[in-house]
Structures are given as C-alpha cells and as structure tokens.
Design a protein around this motif. Sequence first.
Motif, PDB file in Angstrom:
ATOM      1  N   TRP A 262       0.822  -1.202   0.000  1.00 40.17           N
ATOM      2  CA  TRP A 262       0.000   0.000   0.000  1.00 40.17           C
ATOM      3  C   TRP A 262       0.863   1.262   0.000  1.00 40.17           C
ATOM      4  CZ3 TRP A 262      -4.381   1.797  -1.367  1.00 40.17           C
ATOM      5  CH2 TRP A 262      -5.518   0.991  -1.398  1.00 40.17           C
TER       6      TRP A 262
ATOM      7  N   CYS B 224     -11.808   4.399  -2.246  1.00 45.32           N
ATOM      8  CA  CYS B 224     -12.443   3.193  -2.773  1.00 45.32           C
ATOM      9  C   CYS B 224     -11.988   2.899  -4.199  1.00 45.32           C
ATOM     10  CB  CYS B 224     -13.964   3.339  -2.721  1.00 45.32           C
ATOM     11  SG  CYS B 224     -14.644   3.356  -1.043  1.00 45.32           S
TER      12      CYS B 224
ATOM     13  N   ASN C 237      -8.560   1.498  -4.118  1.00 38.08           N
ATOM     14  CA  ASN C 237      -8.640   0.107  -3.656  1.00 38.08           C
ATOM     15  C   ASN C 237      -9.150  -0.811  -4.761  1.00 38.08           C
ATOM     16  OD1 ASN C 237      -8.537  -1.786  -1.250  1.00 38.08           O
ATOM     17  ND2 ASN C 237     -10.665  -2.047  -1.873  1.00 38.08           N
TER      18      ASN C 237
ATOM     19  N   LYS D 208      -6.395  -1.664  -7.039  1.00 39.82           N
ATOM     20  CA  LYS D 208      -5.476  -2.615  -6.431  1.00 39.82           C
ATOM     21  C   LYS D 208      -6.051  -4.028  -6.367  1.00 39.82           C
ATOM     22  CE  LYS D 208      -2.479  -3.061  -2.352  1.00 39.82           C
ATOM     23  NZ  LYS D 208      -2.687  -4.483  -2.071  1.00 39.82           N
ATOM     24  N   GLU D 209      -7.361  -4.156  -6.091  1.00 38.23           N
ATOM     25  CA  GLU D 209      -7.928  -5.467  -5.763  1.00 38.23           C
ATOM     26  C   GLU D 209      -8.898  -6.020  -6.799  1.00 38.23           C
ATOM     27  OE1 GLU D 209      -6.811  -7.076  -3.340  1.00 38.23           O
ATOM     28  OE2 GLU D 209      -5.798  -5.562  -2.137  1.00 38.23           O
TER      29      GLU D 209
ATOM     30  N   ARG E 153      -4.561   2.199   4.100  1.00 37.72           N
ATOM     31  CA  ARG E 153      -4.822   3.047   2.935  1.00 37.72           C
ATOM     32  C   ARG E 153      -5.248   4.447   3.343  1.00 37.72           C
ATOM     33  NH1 ARG E 153     -10.276  -0.098   0.753  1.00 37.72           N
ATOM     34  NH2 ARG E 153     -11.550   0.260   2.605  1.00 37.72           N
TER      35      ARG E 153
END
Length: 309
Positions: free
Chosen positions: A134, A174, A177, A180-181, A245
């Motif tokens: 992160w 968000c 994120n 990233k995911e 984060r």
Amino acid sequence: MNKKKKGNKTKFSLNLMWKQRYLLAMSLPFVIWLIIFKYVPLWGWTMAFQDVKPGTFALPVWERQFVGFENFTKAFTDRLFPQTMINTIGISILGIAIGTITSIFFALVLNELCFTRLKKVAQTISYLPHFVSWVIIASIAKMLLNDGGAIDTMFNTKLHLMSTNSPVFWIIVCLVNVWKEMGWDAIIYLSAMAGIDQGLYEAAKVDGANRFQRIFYITLPSIKPTVIVLLIMSVGGALNVGMERQMLLSNSIVQDHAMVLSWFAYIRGIGSNNYGLGTAIGMFQSVVGVALMFIANKVAGLLGENKLI
C-alpha cells in the motif's frame, strides 16, 4: 427407534471421515494455525475490561485492575467516535458496492474474451497490484491525484482530489482500492463462471439470444449464489476497514474524513498507552461484525437467496 437412527448417523459420519481422512489430514495444519493465531488471542479480550497500561501489562490477568465497561464508555463518548463511525460505515458501503460491481464487470469482460492468450495476459496484469504494498500504491495515487500531479498537469485542472475536506476522499480511497484489488477479486467470479454448463449457452444461441442476453439470463443468474455469499462475508467485515490506505492517502486536512475504527483504536490504544481502550474498540468491531454477518445471512434467507450458514 431414535437411538438406532442416531447410531446409524454416527456410524455414517465416522465412515465418511475415514474415507476423507487424507483431506482431513491436509486441513489439519490450517486448523492448528487457526486455533493458535485466531482463537487463542481471544484471551486478550480480557484487557477490554481492565485498566492496562505499559506498567501493568506484564502483570497476570487476575492482578490487573478491573474497570468493567469503563473502556467502552470512554470509546463511545470520545469526540472522534461519531465521525469515525460515519467514515467507517461510509467507506465500507462504498467499497462493497463499487468493488463488487467492478469485479463482476471485469470478470464478465474476461469471460467473454475469445483470445485465450489476451485473456491470460489481461488477468495476470490486473491482479499484480494485489501483491504491491500500500505504500507504493498510495505514492502512485498521490503523484496522480495531488494538486500539481500528473492529472492536473495533463488536463490543466485544479481538482485537489487528495486535499479536499469532503467525503469525496471516500470515493478516491475506494477507487484506488478497486484498482489494487479488482483483478484479484474477479478470480472467484471467473471460477464460478467456469462452472456454468456450456450447453445453456449453446441452447441460447440456437434460440437466437445475443451475447448480452446470454450474460443477463445465464451468466449472472448462475453466479448469483457466489455473489450473495461474498456480499454476506463483506457485510460481516464492514467495520474492519484497514487503516493503512487511509493513513497513507490522507493528510492533515482530510484526516477527519479518513479516520476509521482501526485507526481510532491505534491512536487511542497504542498511541495513548491505553491498551485496554484499544482492545475495547477492537472487540466492538469484531462483535458488531459478527452480528452484521448473521443479520445479512438472515435477510438473504428471508429473501429466498442462498445463505452462508
């Protein structure tokens, strides 16, 4: 008669366990790990009801001062607690909604790709950010979104997205994120799509269904049970929003909108040398999370959907 039925059930269970003995043996290390690192530490919850400071931490449990629910009262009456709860719930709801939709959409796109090599390359590139720290992800995001960053330079804008004192920060967190995911989260949806009977698609083609109709009437209903189970699990972890984060993406201006319960527990617990207070906040997160998971599971059952339990 009932004793005979119970005896038959017990015998059947033992026979089934013996047939699956190799699978049970393979799962044994994980069970041991789960007990040691997940259940044994629950003994530490006793600190939530005690006055535990650095000077009393080494004392046995029975020699520490018992304060009842005083730590919980301090946490709930703290001036930061109301805004922290709003931030945690807001970021969780946005994260679950945006993350689920984007992951399903991305999985559908990959599933519809005809070129196998392109599909594998796209999937590999998409889930690589999951393994990146992160710290690196936040640094890239700040270089792109800060005042004077790449987006400001390229489009000559003054968005100030990372320094605005508004809930827009939640959306930015968000979206970062999701970047990233998303690829990693899409794997389980791709696995569910791979298990769909291909005969359904062939029959739909014969009936004249186009690609979008096949997605809407075959793919999405087929992965619906998987989506429901993952949503129930996500709701259970709604209050356990990681602080990494928020800490890395925020600054002093947006800190009021970045503070979540995990960060609050760190500041009031370790930061203030009050381990009992930090434990109380963490215990509150866990208990409410379990309650939310059971509520979501019950609601799914009442709506006629697949339940987790």
